[in-house]
Design a protein around this motif. Structure first.
Motif, PDB file in Angstrom:
ATOM      1  N   LYS A 106       6.741  31.117  -1.869  1.00  0.00           N
ATOM      2  CA  LYS A 106       7.992  31.662  -1.316  1.00  0.00           C
ATOM      3  C   LYS A 106       8.087  33.148  -1.652  1.00  0.00           C
ATOM      4  O   LYS A 106       8.144  33.532  -2.820  1.00  0.00           O
ATOM      5  CB  LYS A 106       9.198  30.911  -1.887  1.00  0.00           C
TER       6      LYS A 106
ATOM      7  N   ASP B  90      12.930  37.403   0.740  1.00  0.00           N
ATOM      8  CA  ASP B  90      13.682  37.038   1.943  1.00  0.00           C
ATOM      9  C   ASP B  90      13.228  35.700   2.515  1.00  0.00           C
ATOM     10  O   ASP B  90      13.202  35.503   3.736  1.00  0.00           O
ATOM     11  CB  ASP B  90      13.553  38.133   3.026  1.00  0.00           C
ATOM     12  N   ASN B  91      12.807  34.826   1.625  1.00  0.00           N
ATOM     13  CA  ASN B  91      12.428  33.466   2.025  1.00  0.00           C
ATOM     14  C   ASN B  91      11.208  33.430   2.970  1.00  0.00           C
ATOM     15  O   ASN B  91      11.031  32.494   3.741  1.00  0.00           O
ATOM     16  CB  ASN B  91      13.614  32.762   2.701  1.00  0.00           C
ATOM     17  N   SER B  92      10.413  34.480   2.914  1.00  0.00           N
ATOM     18  CA  SER B  92       9.212  34.497   3.758  1.00  0.00           C
ATOM     19  C   SER B  92       8.133  33.584   3.191  1.00  0.00           C
ATOM     20  O   SER B  92       8.185  33.168   2.034  1.00  0.00           O
ATOM     21  CB  SER B  92       8.673  35.930   3.857  1.00  0.00           C
TER      22      SER B  92
ATOM     23  N   GLU C 265       9.851  22.072  -2.431  1.00  0.00           N
ATOM     24  CA  GLU C 265      10.166  23.031  -1.367  1.00  0.00           C
ATOM     25  C   GLU C 265      11.572  22.803  -0.808  1.00  0.00           C
ATOM     26  O   GLU C 265      12.355  23.753  -0.620  1.00  0.00           O
ATOM     27  CB  GLU C 265       9.124  22.922  -0.243  1.00  0.00           C
TER      28      GLU C 265
ATOM     29  N   GLN D 193      14.418  25.737  -1.559  1.00  0.00           N
ATOM     30  CA  GLN D 193      15.420  26.007  -0.537  1.00  0.00           C
ATOM     31  C   GLN D 193      16.835  25.624  -0.988  1.00  0.00           C
ATOM     32  O   GLN D 193      17.812  26.020  -0.351  1.00  0.00           O
ATOM     33  CB  GLN D 193      15.064  25.259   0.760  1.00  0.00           C
TER      34      GLN D 193
ATOM     35  N   SER E 199      15.414  29.450   8.313  1.00  0.00           N
ATOM     36  CA  SER E 199      14.851  29.112   6.996  1.00  0.00           C
ATOM     37  C   SER E 199      14.349  27.662   6.980  1.00  0.00           C
ATOM     38  O   SER E 199      13.324  27.340   6.368  1.00  0.00           O
ATOM     39  CB  SER E 199      15.900  29.317   5.903  1.00  0.00           C
TER      40      SER E 199
ATOM     41  N   GLN F 167      11.038  27.515   8.784  1.00  0.00           N
ATOM     42  CA  GLN F 167       9.956  27.970   7.906  1.00  0.00           C
ATOM     43  C   GLN F 167       9.555  26.863   6.919  1.00  0.00           C
ATOM     44  O   GLN F 167       8.364  26.635   6.673  1.00  0.00           O
ATOM     45  CB  GLN F 167      10.406  29.221   7.136  1.00  0.00           C
ATOM     46  N   THR F 168      10.577  26.230   6.384  1.00  0.00           N
ATOM     47  CA  THR F 168      10.309  25.124   5.457  1.00  0.00           C
ATOM     48  C   THR F 168       9.529  24.021   6.161  1.00  0.00           C
ATOM     49  O   THR F 168       8.554  23.467   5.617  1.00  0.00           O
ATOM     50  CB  THR F 168      11.634  24.556   4.907  1.00  0.00           C
TER      51      THR F 168
END
Length: 919
Positions: free
Chosen positions: A167, A170-172, A206, A211, A235, A238-239
Motif C-alpha cells: 500500500k 494515497d492508497n496507491s 488488505e 483499508q 479505493s 483497487q483493493t
C-alpha cells in the motif's frame, strides 16, 4: 509509522536467541526418531549420488509422487536442506537439530516483527517470548522432520510482511511487494503445503486492516450497489484488483500442486484416521470435537504425545456424548471473537481478527474438514496457529496489565507461564532422545494407541531385544485386535526368536484380517500397501521348508493378483523361482518388476544373478553394470561383477575387475572375501608378492578362511617357498583336518623338501581313509612305499591305482619301472632295495595336480527380508558353500590353465621316472 515500529532491535533478537538456546540446547543431544527414520535415514534423495531432479519428482519421504503408496506430501525445498546437512555432516544428527533450532529462532524474530504491526512493543515481546518457549513446538523443532513447519513458517511470515508494504501513498498499489509475496508464497508451499494459506491472511489484512473496512460497512456498500444507489469506490476497486491478483496466483499454485499429485489423494486406512472412514454423524462429530482438543493443547500443553492416531481419541458417535459440550463451547467462544473482530472498528478488534486468521486459516489443511489427512491430531501442525494464540494471549495480558488492580498479578502470571512453559519444553526435548524414550513417554499419556505399543516394540527390536519387543507387540494386538501390522510384528519377532510355528500362526491371523476382494472395486484403495507385505513375510517364512515352495509361490501370486503393481511381490517371487530352479520364470518376474521401477539397482542386480543361472555371463555383466550405474556403491554388484570378469578369461577385463574389488573392500573393509579375490586376481597376473599380501590380509580378518589358507600355501609352493607353505598348511589342517588338497600338498612338501617319509605317508594314508578312490593320494602313497624300499608293496599299490584309473599312462609306466627294478634285482620276493644307493631318490618329487582353489560363487541380493513399517530392505540370499567350490563347467581360460598345469605335472612325472630308473 507502523513499518518503523515493526523493526526488531538487535537487543530483542539477542534476548530471543538466548531464550531459544536455553529451551532447546538439549535437542542437539537427540538422534533421529520416528518419522526422521523415513525422511532422513532411509531417504536416498539426501545422497549426493541422487540427481537433484529427483527431489522435485518424489515426495517428502523419497517415494515417487506417481506411486500410490506416496503420501503426496510435496516438500522439495525442505528435502534440499536435509541434503545440504548430509553434504556437510552425513548422518550426524547434531547438525540437523542445530539447523532446526536456528530456523526456530528466525521464525521467532519474524513473528516479533509481525506482532509489532498489531500490538505495542511490550505486548509484542510477550507474544514472541511465549511463542519461543511454548512446549507444543518441541515436535516441530526437536523432531527433524518438523523442519517443514519451520521453513514454511519463515517464508509464510516473510510473504505476509512483504504484502504489508504493497500500500503506497494515497492508497496507491505498489506491485513489487505483491510480486515478492507471490514468489514467497510459492517457496513456502514448496516447504510445506500449508504455506499457501498466507494468501488468505493477506486478503483479510488488505480488507480489514489496510483499508479499515468493517463487516457492516462492506454489507452496507454491497446493498447500496445492488439497489443501484451508488457505485463502487475507487479505493475498493483497487483493493479488489489486488485481491484478484492474489487469488489468481493462489489458484495457479493449487493447479500446479494438483498436477504434482496427479489428481490422486494419498491412501490412508482406518488405523491412521478412524473418523475419516466412519459413517455420519460420527465422522462430523469427531472431526469437530478435534478442534477443541487442539485448542486445549495450546492452552494447556501438559500431556503431549508424538502420535495421536488409532484409538487415541475414541469416536464421538452420538449427539448425547458429553464431549459435544466441549465442541459447542469452543464454537461459541470462537464465534463471539469473530463477531467482535468483524463488527466493531478499532485496534483491539483488528488485533483479534488477525490472531484468529493466524489460528484458523493455516490449520484448515490439517483439520480433516475438507479432505482426510493421515492423522487425528498432530502437534507440529499447530506451529503456525500457535502464533495467533500467542497474539491473543499477549493482547489479553495487555488488557489485564493496564488495570491497576490486576497489574502485579498479570506480571506474576506471565512470569509463571513463561517459566513453566520453558521448563516443560526443556523436559519434553529429552523425550526425543531416542525412539524408545519417545514412545514410552507417549504411552504414559495414551495407552489406547496400538501404534505406540508397536513402535516401542520396534525400538526394542532394533536393539535385538526380541523378548521384550514381543511383549509390546502382543499388547498392541490386545489394544487393537484388528491391527494387521501388529500381528505382522508379532510374527516377525517370533521368527527372530526361531519360533516358526508361532510366527506362522501370527501371520495367518494378519492374513485373515485383510479385507476381502470386492468385484469391481479397486483393492489397493482399501488397504495400506504395507499390509500386503503379510503375504511376502508369510511366504518368506514357509519357503525355508523345501516341501512348501509351491505354497509360498501361491502367496506371492495372491499378492500380485490383489495388486498388479506390487513390485516387492515380483522381486520376492523371482528369488523363490530361482530357488525352485526356474530361472526363466524368475527372469519374467524381475522384468515385470523393472517395468514398475527401472531405477532400482537391486532389481538389475537380481536379474544379473538370473542370467548367471541361465549361463549367460555377457548379459549378466550388462545387468551388473546397470546396477552400478544406478548405485556405484552397490557392494554385491561390485563383488560379483568382478568375479564374473575374472572368470571370463579376458585379460582386458582384469584391471576393471581389480578396481571393483578395491571399491568393494573400501565399502566392506572387514569382508575377507574381497581381499581373497584380489589375491586370486594377482595370482592370475603372476604378481606373487601382491597376491601374498592380499591373501594374508584375508586370513588376518578370517583366520579359518579355508580357500585363502590353501591358496597362500599353494602360492608359496609354486614360488619355491615350500618351507613357508608348511605352517600355513598346518593351520589349514588344524581347522579342516579332512582337506584333501591340503593333505596332498603337505605330503608333497614333506616328501620333497623335508625328507619326512613318515609324515608324508601319514598325509597320503589320511587321504585314502577319507576317499579310498583318490588316485592322486594312492599314487603318492605308492611312491612312499618305493621310497621305503618296499618294492613288492609299491608294485601292489600301483596295480590297485591302475585299476582305479586305467587310462592314466604315467601309472602304467611307473608300474613297469618298479617291476623292472624288481626283476633286475633277481629277487621277486625282495621287499627292499639294496643299500648301494640305487634307490637314493634325491630330488624325487611326487606330482601335484591342479590344486588351485577359487571362491567364485555369486552372492545374491534379496530385497524381501521381513517388512517393518512398510519399508523393504536389501539383504543377501543364503550363500552357497563358499569354500573350495568346484565349478562343474569350466571356462575356456580355465581349461587352458588346466592343460598347462597338466603339462607341468607330466614333467614332474618324468623326473620321478628318472629317479625310479636310477638315472
Amino acid at each position: 509509522v507502523l513499518q518503523k515500529m515493526a523493526d526488531v532491535s538487535l537487543r530483542e533478537a539477542a534476548v530471543l536467541a538466548g531464550v531459544v538456546a536455553a529451551c532447546y540446547w538439549n535437542s542437539l543431544l537427540c538422534g533421529f526418531v520416528f518419522d526422521d527414520v523415513s525422511a532422513i535415514l532411509d531417504n536416498k534423495d539426501l545422497h549426493p549420488s541422487t540427481p537433484l531432479k529427483n527431489l522435485f519428482q518424489n515426495d517428502f519421504w523419497g517415494t515417487p509422487m506417481s506411486e500410490e503408496r506416496s503420501h503426496k506430501s510435496y516438500r522439495p525445498l525442505t528435502v534440499l536442506t536435509f541434503r545440504l546437512n548430509y553434504l556437510f555432516s552425513q548422518l550426524n544428527a547434531v547438525s540437523y537439530h542445530l539447523l532446526n533450532v536456528v530456523f526456530h529462532l528466525v521464525v521467532c524474530v519474524l513473528f516479533l516483527k509481525v506482532c509489532k504491526l498489531f500490538l505495542d512493543s511490550r505486548s509484542s515481546r510477550v507474544a514472541a517470548l511465549l511463542f519461543a518457549v511454548h512446549p507444543i513446538h518441541t515436535e516441530a523443532v526437536t523432531g527433524v522432520v518438523g523442519r517443514a513447519e519451520l521453513l514454511s513458517s519463515i517464508f509464510f511470515l516473510a510473504a505476509f510482511l512483504a504484502y504489508t508494504k504493497s500500500k503506497g501513498p494515497d492508497n496507491s498499489i505498489v506491485w513489487t511487494p505483491i510480486a515478492v509475496t507471490v514468489l514467497l508464497v510459492a517457496v513456502a508451499t514448496l516447504c510445506k503445503e500449508q504455506g499457501i494459506t498466507v494468501v488468505g491472511i493477506c486478503c483479510v489484512y488488505e480488507v480489514f486492516i489496510a483499508q479499515g473496512y468493517t463487516l457492516p460497512v462492506l454489507l452496507d456498500t454491497a446493498v447500496q450497489i445492488l439497489r443501484g444507489k451508488g457505485s463502487v469506490p475507487f479505493s475498493m476497486l483497487q483493493t479488489l484488483l489486488k485481491l484478484i491478483v492474489l487469488m489468481f496466483s493462489t489458484l495457479l499454485l493449487v493447479v500446479v500442486r494438483v498436477q504434482v499429485i496427479q489428481s490422486q489423494l494419498p491412501v490412508f486406512t482406518r488405523f491412521d484416521n478412524p473418523a475419516a472412514v466412519s459413517p455420519s454423524p460420527a465422522r462430523q462429530l469427531t472431526f469437530n470435537y478435534l478442534l477443541p482438543v487442539n485448542a486445549w493443547l495450546l492452552l494447556y500443553p501438559s500431556e503431549l504425545c508424538c502420535d495421536w492416531t488409532m484409538g487415541t481419541i475414541p469416536l464421538v458417535e452420538s449427539l448425547l456424548d458429553v464431549r459435544n459440550v466441549a465442541t459447542l463451547t469452543f464454537f461459541c467462544f470462537l464465534g463471539s471473537l469473530v463477531i467482535f473482530s468483524l463488527r466493531y472498528p478499532g485496534d483491539s478488534s483488528k488485533t483479534v481478527l488477525m490472531a484468529l486468521c493466524l489460528i484458523v486459516l493455516p490449520f484448515i489443511p490439517a483439520s480433516n474438514l475438507f479432505f482426510p489427512v493421515g492423522f487425528v491430531v498432530a502437534e507440529r501442525v499447530l506451529y503456525v496457529p500457535s502464533m495467533g494464540f500467542c497474539i491473543l494471549v499477549a493482547h489479553g495480558w495487555k488488557k489485564l496489565s493496564n488495570n491497576s488492580m490486576l497489574r502485579k498479578m498479570s506480571w506474576v502470571c506471565l512470569a509463571a507461564v513463561l517459566f513453566t512453559h520453558a521448563l516443560k519444553t526443556l523436559h519434553r526435548n529429552w523425550d526425543w532422545e531416542s525412539e524408545y524414550t519417545l514412545f514410552m513417554s507417549a504411552l504414559k499419556v495414551n495407552k489406547n494407541n496400538a501404534k505406540l505399543w508397536n513402535n516401542v516394540g520396534h525400538a526394542l527390536e532394533n536393539e535385538k531385544n526380541f523378548e521384550r519387543a514381543l511383549q509390546f507387540f502382543i499388547q498392541a494386538t490386545q489394544v487393537q485386535p484388528d491391527d494387521i501390522g501388529a500381528h505382522m510384528n508379532v510374527g516377525r519377532t517370533y521368527k527372530n526368536l526361531n519360533r516358526t510355528k508361532e510366527a506362522e500362526e501370527s501371520y495367518m491371523i494378519a492374513k485373515s484380517l485383510m479385507p476381502q476382494i470386492i468385484p469391481g472395486k479397486k483393492y489397493a484403495a482399501r488397504v495400506a500397501p504395507n499390509h500386503l507385505n503379510v503375504y511376502i513375510n508369510l511366504a518368506n517364512l514357509i519357503r525355508a521348508n523345501e516341501s512348501r515352495l509351491e505354497e509360498a509361490d501361491q502367496l506371492y501370486r495372491q499378492a500380485i493378483s490383489m495388486r498388479p503393481d506390487f513390485k516387492q511381490a515380483y522381486i520376492s517371487r523371482g528369488e523363490l523361482l530361482l530357488k525352485m530352479n526356474k530361472p526363466l520364470k524368475a527372469k519374467e518376474a524381475y522384468l515385470r518388476a523393472l517395468e514398475l521401477d527401472r531405477t532400482n539397482a537391486d532389481l538389475w542386480y537380481n536379474l544379473a544373478i538370473v542370467y548367471i543361472e541361465l549361463k549367460d555371463p555377457t548379459e549378466a555383466l550388462k545387468n551388473f553394470n546397470q546396477a552400478l550405474e544406478l548405485n556405484p556403491a552397490h557392494k554385491l554388484a561390485l563383488f560379483n561383477s568382478a568375479l564374473l570378469m575374472q572368470e571370463s578369461g579376458d585379460a582386458r577385463l582384469r584391471p576393471e575387475a581389480k578396481q571393483r574389488l578395491l571399491h568393494y573392500v573400501k565399502e566392506e573393509p572387514q569382508d575377507a572375501n574381497g581381499y581373497f579375490n584380489l589375491g586370486m586376481l594377482a595370482m592370475d597376473d603372476k604378481k606373487d608378492l601382491e597376491a601374498e599380501a592380499w591373501m594374508k590380509k584375508a586370513i588376518r580378518l578370517q583366520p579359518n578362511f579355508r580357500s585363502a589358507l590353501f591358496n597362500l600355501a599353494l602360492l608359496y609352493s609354486q614360488t619355491a617357498k615350500e618351507l613357508m607353505a608348511l605352517p600355513v598348511l598346518e593351520e589349514l589342517l588344524r581347522y579342516y583336518p579332512d582337506h584333501t588338497k591340503g593333505l596332498i600338498l603337505k605330503g608333497d612338501i614333506l616328501m620333497n623338501q623335508k625328507k619326512d617319509i613318515v609324515g608324508a605317508k601319514m598325509c597320503f594314508e589320511r587321504i585314502l581313509q577319507l576317499d579310498p578312490t583318490n588316485v592322486q593320494g594312492k599314487h603318492n602313497l605308492c611312491v612312499v612305499y618305493f621310497e621305503e624300499r618296499d618294492l613288492l608293496r609299491a608294485e601292489k599299490c600301483l596295480v590297485e591305482t591302475l585299476a582305479l584309473a586305467p587310462h592314466e599312462e604315467y601309472i602304467q609306466r611307473h608300474l613297469n619301472i618298479v617291476r623292472s627294478k624288481i626283476a633286475s634285482l633277481g629277487a621277486p620276493e625282495q621287499s627292499s632295495l639294496p643299500a648301494d644307493g640305487t634307490a637314493a631318490a634325491e630330488g624325487k618329487k611326487t606330482p601335484v595336480p591342479d590344486l588351485k582353489e577359487g571362491k567364485n560363487e555369486q552372492k545374491s541380493s534379496q530385497t524381501t527380508a521381513e517388512h517393518q513399517k512398510g519399508h523393504s530392505k536389501s539383504k543377501k540370499l543364503p550363500e552357497k558353500n563358499n569354500m573350495d567350490k568346484e565349478t562343474p563347467k569350466k571356462s575356456t581360460k580355465e581349461i587352458k590353465d588346466i592343460e598347462k598345469k597338466r603339462v607341468a605335472a607330466l614333467k614332474r612325472l618324468e623326473e620321478i621316472e628318472r629317479i625310479l630308473n636310477g638315472e
